[in-house]
Design a protein around this motif. Structure first.
Motif, PDB file in Angstrom:
ATOM      1  N   GLY A 183     -22.531 -98.304 -18.214  1.00 28.13           N
ATOM      2  CA  GLY A 183     -23.526 -97.471 -17.546  1.00 28.13           C
ATOM      3  C   GLY A 183     -22.908 -96.364 -16.715  1.00 28.13           C
ATOM      4  O   GLY A 183     -23.418 -95.235 -16.671  1.00 28.13           O
ATOM      5  N   VAL A 184     -21.797 -96.667 -16.035  1.00 25.99           N
ATOM      6  CA  VAL A 184     -21.089 -95.654 -15.251  1.00 25.99           C
ATOM      7  C   VAL A 184     -20.563 -94.544 -16.161  1.00 25.99           C
ATOM      8  O   VAL A 184     -20.624 -93.354 -15.826  1.00 25.99           O
ATOM      9  CB  VAL A 184     -19.950 -96.322 -14.447  1.00 25.99           C
TER      10      VAL A 184
ATOM     11  N   GLY B 113     -26.146-101.525 -10.808  1.00 24.57           N
ATOM     12  CA  GLY B 113     -25.249-102.644 -11.110  1.00 24.57           C
ATOM     13  C   GLY B 113     -25.946-103.983 -10.975  1.00 24.57           C
ATOM     14  O   GLY B 113     -27.034-104.088 -10.399  1.00 24.57           O
ATOM     15  N   LEU B 114     -25.318-104.998 -11.524  1.00 24.00           N
ATOM     16  CA  LEU B 114     -25.824-106.365 -11.400  1.00 24.00           C
ATOM     17  C   LEU B 114     -24.646-107.340 -11.395  1.00 24.00           C
ATOM     18  O   LEU B 114     -23.535-106.994 -11.800  1.00 24.00           O
ATOM     19  CB  LEU B 114     -26.812-106.691 -12.516  1.00 24.00           C
ATOM     20  N   GLY B 115     -24.903-108.552 -10.935  1.00 28.46           N
ATOM     21  CA  GLY B 115     -23.855-109.560 -10.903  1.00 28.46           C
ATOM     22  C   GLY B 115     -24.379-110.930 -11.263  1.00 28.46           C
ATOM     23  O   GLY B 115     -25.454-111.340 -10.808  1.00 28.46           O
ATOM     24  N   VAL B 116     -23.650-111.629 -12.097  1.00 29.78           N
ATOM     25  CA  VAL B 116     -23.920-113.039 -12.426  1.00 29.78           C
ATOM     26  C   VAL B 116     -22.616-113.779 -12.183  1.00 29.78           C
ATOM     27  O   VAL B 116     -21.578-113.408 -12.734  1.00 29.78           O
ATOM     28  CB  VAL B 116     -24.382-113.216 -13.878  1.00 29.78           C
ATOM     29  N   PHE B 117     -22.658-114.823 -11.385  1.00 29.72           N
ATOM     30  CA  PHE B 117     -21.430-115.492 -10.954  1.00 29.72           C
ATOM     31  C   PHE B 117     -21.410-116.924 -11.458  1.00 29.72           C
ATOM     32  O   PHE B 117     -22.288-117.729 -11.130  1.00 29.72           O
ATOM     33  CB  PHE B 117     -21.320-115.438  -9.431  1.00 29.72           C
ATOM     34  N   ALA B 118     -20.427-117.198 -12.302  1.00 31.82           N
ATOM     35  CA  ALA B 118     -20.280-118.524 -12.903  1.00 31.82           C
ATOM     36  C   ALA B 118     -18.865-118.651 -13.442  1.00 31.82           C
ATOM     37  O   ALA B 118     -18.184-117.646 -13.689  1.00 31.82           O
ATOM     38  CB  ALA B 118     -21.290-118.724 -14.033  1.00 31.82           C
ATOM     39  N   SER B 119     -18.421-119.881 -13.612  1.00 26.53           N
ATOM     40  CA  SER B 119     -17.096-120.105 -14.173  1.00 26.53           C
ATOM     41  C   SER B 119     -17.051-119.626 -15.623  1.00 26.53           C
ATOM     42  O   SER B 119     -18.093-119.468 -16.269  1.00 26.53           O
ATOM     43  CB  SER B 119     -16.729-121.589 -14.109  1.00 26.53           C
TER      44      SER B 119
ATOM     45  N   ALA C 137     -24.373-108.118 -20.301  1.00 26.15           N
ATOM     46  CA  ALA C 137     -25.240-107.375 -19.381  1.00 26.15           C
ATOM     47  C   ALA C 137     -24.431-106.733 -18.264  1.00 26.15           C
ATOM     48  O   ALA C 137     -24.681-105.572 -17.893  1.00 26.15           O
ATOM     49  CB  ALA C 137     -26.305-108.301 -18.804  1.00 26.15           C
ATOM     50  N   MET C 138     -23.457-107.455 -17.716  1.00 24.71           N
ATOM     51  CA  MET C 138     -22.640-106.882 -16.643  1.00 24.71           C
ATOM     52  C   MET C 138     -21.753-105.758 -17.139  1.00 24.71           C
ATOM     53  O   MET C 138     -21.638-104.710 -16.484  1.00 24.71           O
ATOM     54  CB  MET C 138     -21.801-107.982 -15.970  1.00 24.71           C
ATOM     55  N   ILE C 139     -21.111-105.952 -18.278  1.00 24.09           N
ATOM     56  CA  ILE C 139     -20.245-104.898 -18.804  1.00 24.09           C
ATOM     57  C   ILE C 139     -21.067-103.667 -19.162  1.00 24.09           C
ATOM     58  O   ILE C 139     -20.686-102.525 -18.860  1.00 24.09           O
ATOM     59  CB  ILE C 139     -19.445-105.398 -20.028  1.00 24.09           C
TER      60      ILE C 139
ATOM     61  N   CYS D 137     -27.790 -98.489 -19.383  1.00 26.29           N
ATOM     62  CA  CYS D 137     -27.191 -99.044 -20.596  1.00 26.29           C
ATOM     63  C   CYS D 137     -27.478 -98.173 -21.822  1.00 26.29           C
ATOM     64  O   CYS D 137     -26.820 -98.314 -22.851  1.00 26.29           O
ATOM     65  CB  CYS D 137     -27.725-100.453 -20.853  1.00 26.29           C
ATOM     66  N   ASN D 138     -28.452 -97.304 -21.694  1.00 26.29           N
ATOM     67  CA  ASN D 138     -28.888 -96.445 -22.800  1.00 26.29           C
ATOM     68  C   ASN D 138     -28.480 -95.003 -22.495  1.00 26.29           C
ATOM     69  O   ASN D 138     -29.023 -94.374 -21.585  1.00 26.29           O
ATOM     70  CB  ASN D 138     -30.407 -96.559 -22.961  1.00 26.29           C
ATOM     71  N   TYR D 139     -27.539 -94.475 -23.263  1.00 25.28           N
ATOM     72  CA  TYR D 139     -27.041 -93.126 -23.007  1.00 25.28           C
ATOM     73  C   TYR D 139     -28.144 -92.075 -23.088  1.00 25.28           C
ATOM     74  O   TYR D 139     -28.202 -91.147 -22.276  1.00 25.28           O
ATOM     75  CB  TYR D 139     -25.915 -92.785 -23.984  1.00 25.28           C
ATOM     76  N   GLU D 140     -29.051 -92.225 -24.055  1.00 28.11           N
ATOM     77  CA  GLU D 140     -30.130 -91.255 -24.209  1.00 28.11           C
ATOM     78  C   GLU D 140     -31.042 -91.247 -22.987  1.00 28.11           C
ATOM     79  O   GLU D 140     -31.577 -90.200 -22.602  1.00 28.11           O
ATOM     80  CB  GLU D 140     -30.938 -91.542 -25.473  1.00 28.11           C
TER      81      GLU D 140
END
Length: 235
Positions: free
Chosen positions: A116-117, A91-97, A108-110, A64-67
């Motif tokens: 991050g990619v 990567g990470l995943g949180v699953f909810a409506s 956090a996911m974005i 998440c941190n370019y530096e």
């Protein structure tokens, strides 16, 4: 077939699961490997477990941190002299409506899965151009198939697929290859899962490592720009 002996590979999210499996297979195929994790101690412990200090290192980086990613790439170059291949796996995943998904979990996911990619490629692109390298993102079948409770995860992985495919078109003129891999169910620690015997039907992390070896060894005139991979059977 391309010789990948001593190719230098940087893998994000390499302390467990898919990233660790990819690192293990690449080491077995005589590559030099750097793995990153948010905690330096975890990255170094995994590196020590997988191989000798002259073949693998662990570095600290939060994608998440370019530096952080810039410093990670610099550390790889200091140690091994170059970067030939980058695998963006963190990567990470949180699953909810939609109504229950928090702003924090969405961000956090974005930030991790998509931004991050971008950070990883941005930090390594000059090395890849200089060495006619290879950039591989680990997306997901969730990047082309939407599902209930997956709005944030789907958005991030759809974004990874689109980003990586556009980057492929941007960088091919430099002889930099770019591929995105879209796995289905994989045995991993993803979403705090603890691998167990019930995961035996799934793709194994080392299977993805073998796939990456095959990709790296392909004729230079061949570019598998997007690869979907599924378990042979379902549970």
């Amino acid at each position: 077939m391309i010789d990948i002996k001593d190719k230098v590979v940087y893998i994000t999210g390499g302390t467990k699961g898919i990233g660790k499996g990819i690192a293990r297979v690449l080491l077995a195929n005589n590559c030099k490997v750097a793995i990153s994790g948010r905690k330096l101690a975890d990255a170094q412990a995994t590196a020590s477990e997988l191989g000798s200090v002259d073949r693998i290192i662990g570095v600290a980086s939060d994608v998440c941190n370019y530096e952080d990613e810039q410093r990670a790439i610099e550390a790889v170059v200091r140690t091994f002299g170059r970067v030939d291949v980058v695998v963006a796996n963190a990567g990470l995943g949180v699953f909810a409506s939609v109504e229950e998904l928090s702003i924090e979990d969405w961000n956090a996911m974005i930030q991790t899965n998509l931004t991050g990619v971008f950070h990883t490629l941005k930090a390594s692109v000059e090395q890849l151009k200089a060495n006619k390298g290879y950039y591989i993102s680990i997306a997901s079948l969730a990047g082309i198939n939407f599902f209930a409770n997956g709005s944030g995860y789907n958005a991030s992985k759809f974004g990874v697929v689109g980003f990586t495919q556009a980057a492929m078109l941007d960088l091919r003129k430099y002889d930099v290859k770019v591929t995105t891999i879209l796995p289905g169910s994989v045995t991993s620690n993803f979403n705090n899962h603890v691998p167990n015997d019930s995961d035996s039907w799934k793709i194994q992390p080392d299977d993805l490592g073998e796939l990456i070896v095959d990709i790296l060894r392909m004729n230079p005139n061949v570019l598998p720009s997007k690869i979907e991979v599924r378990p042979t059977k379902t549970s």
